[in-house]
Write a protein that holds these residues in place. Structure first.
Motif, PDB file in Angstrom:
ATOM      1  N   GLY A 127       0.844  -1.194   0.000  1.00 43.87           N
ATOM      2  CA  GLY A 127       0.000   0.000   0.000  1.00 43.87           C
ATOM      3  C   GLY A 127       0.877   1.241   0.000  1.00 43.87           C
ATOM      4  O   GLY A 127       2.105   1.158  -0.138  1.00 43.87           O
TER       5      GLY A 127
ATOM      6  N   VAL B 291       1.323   6.067   4.730  1.00 40.60           N
ATOM      7  CA  VAL B 291       0.709   7.383   4.939  1.00 40.60           C
ATOM      8  C   VAL B 291       0.997   7.989   6.312  1.00 40.60           C
ATOM      9  O   VAL B 291       0.809   9.188   6.515  1.00 40.60           O
ATOM     10  N   ASP B 292       1.459   7.161   7.265  1.00 40.73           N
ATOM     11  CA  ASP B 292       1.674   7.735   8.608  1.00 40.73           C
ATOM     12  C   ASP B 292       2.504   6.779   9.460  1.00 40.73           C
ATOM     13  O   ASP B 292       2.705   5.606   9.110  1.00 40.73           O
TER      14      ASP B 292
ATOM     15  N   ASP C 148       2.327   5.461  13.444  1.00 43.06           N
ATOM     16  CA  ASP C 148       1.447   5.604  14.611  1.00 43.06           C
ATOM     17  C   ASP C 148       2.262   5.798  15.899  1.00 43.06           C
ATOM     18  O   ASP C 148       3.498   5.812  15.859  1.00 43.06           O
TER      19      ASP C 148
ATOM     20  N   VAL D  60       1.621   3.048   8.969  1.00 39.84           N
ATOM     21  CA  VAL D  60       0.225   2.969   8.516  1.00 39.84           C
ATOM     22  C   VAL D  60       0.212   2.971   6.984  1.00 39.84           C
ATOM     23  O   VAL D  60       0.792   3.852   6.348  1.00 39.84           O
ATOM     24  N   LEU D  61      -0.447   1.943   6.426  1.00 38.99           N
ATOM     25  CA  LEU D  61      -0.533   1.805   4.965  1.00 38.99           C
ATOM     26  C   LEU D  61      -1.966   2.031   4.505  1.00 38.99           C
ATOM     27  O   LEU D  61      -2.910   1.675   5.212  1.00 38.99           O
ATOM     28  N   GLU D  62      -2.097   2.599   3.329  1.00 36.61           N
ATOM     29  CA  GLU D  62      -3.431   2.807   2.773  1.00 36.61           C
ATOM     30  C   GLU D  62      -3.536   2.078   1.440  1.00 36.61           C
ATOM     31  O   GLU D  62      -2.688   2.259   0.551  1.00 36.61           O
TER      32      GLU D  62
ATOM     33  N   THR E  63      -8.798   1.687   2.545  1.00 29.94           N
ATOM     34  CA  THR E  63      -8.699   0.982   3.831  1.00 29.94           C
ATOM     35  C   THR E  63      -7.264   1.062   4.351  1.00 29.94           C
ATOM     36  O   THR E  63      -6.290   1.022   3.582  1.00 29.94           O
ATOM     37  N   ARG E  64      -7.186   1.152   5.667  1.00 31.20           N
ATOM     38  CA  ARG E  64      -5.860   1.325   6.282  1.00 31.20           C
ATOM     39  C   ARG E  64      -5.476   0.100   7.101  1.00 31.20           C
ATOM     40  O   ARG E  64      -6.334  -0.542   7.717  1.00 31.20           O
ATOM     41  N   SER E  65      -4.190  -0.197   7.138  1.00 31.72           N
ATOM     42  CA  SER E  65      -3.679  -1.267   8.003  1.00 31.72           C
ATOM     43  C   SER E  65      -2.328  -0.783   8.539  1.00 31.72           C
ATOM     44  O   SER E  65      -1.721   0.133   7.986  1.00 31.72           O
ATOM     45  N   THR E  66      -1.913  -1.400   9.627  1.00 35.68           N
ATOM     46  CA  THR E  66      -0.659  -0.961  10.248  1.00 35.68           C
ATOM     47  C   THR E  66       0.346  -2.107  10.310  1.00 35.68           C
ATOM     48  O   THR E  66       0.035  -3.187  10.815  1.00 35.68           O
TER      49      THR E  66
END
Ligand code: BTN
Length: 308
Positions: free
Chosen positions: A277, A280-281, A283, A289-291, A296-299
């Motif tokens: 993905g 994007v961030d 945490d 954090v992947l988009e 949808t997001r997952s970490t």
């Protein structure tokens, strides 16, 4: 102060060669004891030359010997060669060594990296492991490794003006070429961190490209030989301050300010699975954090990161 430390200081302050007799008089010990101490010092990697006239210390601004490490000298354990400083540090930690104890080596015969890879550790590189006993909750332990990466990247930037960028989770790159890798190992006890070992491999004066075509070294970037001790001691100073006042939101902000992962399409590989993905961030626990294209997001909490 031990006899060896006293001998070291005498040799360092001497203007040239110092006779065994002079050292034995200054220390009030026999010449045979002086000789034995000096043989021990040479065996532990201290560059002492000897001749019929006496002994002298070879000027070596690069050496990692404890006596040259300023206020960290009692914490540094130097080995010319070892299998892996991670193993030595684990042994020290289990014996109860103090916070910020360090094992540093000139070479490793079984240096290791993340994901069970080898870390080629030839002469000229900087290889060390720091044992820390941070007073932080277990769930924040992975941030200590990020903190070490931030401190090293900022140090390289401030000492040598190299544009060091962080690649999640723990690589330092310059112009997308790897210059430094970090590996951590932890033992917990009753829900607390008993110790955490942070191993750092930095390409300084070695040539990593023989094994890793996409790697670089400080010497290549700066164009001259770089003294490794200045980097290790500089890092310890920063890391000590950081751990004494562990501020997680400051750390996350510093990591974000120095990274080149966020904004890229990435693939995160763990031993079990692959996650893909756009990064994007980061945490508050240091997870990436992947988009996905559908939003949808997952970490990702751990793993190896590949830029697509
Ligand atoms: C990685 O990028 O995969 C991490 C590399 C970590 C290498 C260092 S060198 C000092 C310490 N001893 C080891 O065996 N590994 C770490």
């Amino acid at each position: 102060m031990s006899h060896k430390e006293k001998i070291f200081i005498l040799l360092k302050n001497a203007d040239g060669i110092l006779s065994g007799e002079k050292i034995s008089r200054e220390l009030g010990i026999s010449r045979v004891s002086v000789w034995k101490h000096i043989q021990g010092m040479i065996a532990s990697g201290i560059p002492i030359g000897s001749s019929a006239k006496g002994y002298h210390l070879a000027a070596d601004h690069d050496s990692l010997i404890p006596m040259e490490c300023g206020r960290f000298k009692s914490l540094v354990h130097y080995l010319p060669e070892t299998e892996s400083t991670m193993n030595d540090a684990t042994a020290l930690a289990r014996q109860g060594c103090p916070h910020l104890s360090v094992v540093a080596a000139d070479r490793q015969t079984q240096g290791r990296g993340r994901m069970q890879r080898s870390w080629y550790s030839t002469d000229g590189g900087l290889y060390f492991t720091v044992v820390v006993r941070p007073d932080i909750p277990l769930m924040l332990a992975s941030l200590v490794n990020l903190a070490a990466a931030v401190d090293m990247a900022e140090l390289l930037h401030s000492l040598y003006d190299v544009p060091a960028r962080l690649k999640w989770p723990n690589d330092i790159l310059v112009d997308d070429r790897k210059i430094c890798g970090l590996l951590s190992q932890m033992e917990a006890e009753g829900g607390q961190v008993a110790y955490l070992n942070v191993g750092i491999g930095l390409n300084v004066n070695n040539d990593p490209q023989a094994h890793e075509p996409l790697a670089t070294s400080l010497k290549t970037l700066v164009g001259r030989k770089i003294p490794r001790r200045q980097i290790m001691v500089g890092f310890l100073e920063r890391f000590e301050r950081r751990l004494a006042h562990f501020d997680t939101s400051l750390l996350i902000n510093q990591w974000k300010a120095n990274n080149n992962t966020i904004g890229r399409q990435v693939r995160i590989a763990t031993i079990k699975e692959n996650l893909s993905g756009k990064a994007v961030d980061l945490d508050e626990h240091g997870g990436l954090v992947l988009e996905a294209p559908d939003g949808t997001r997952s970490t990702a909490i751990h793993g190896d990161c590949f830029y697509n």
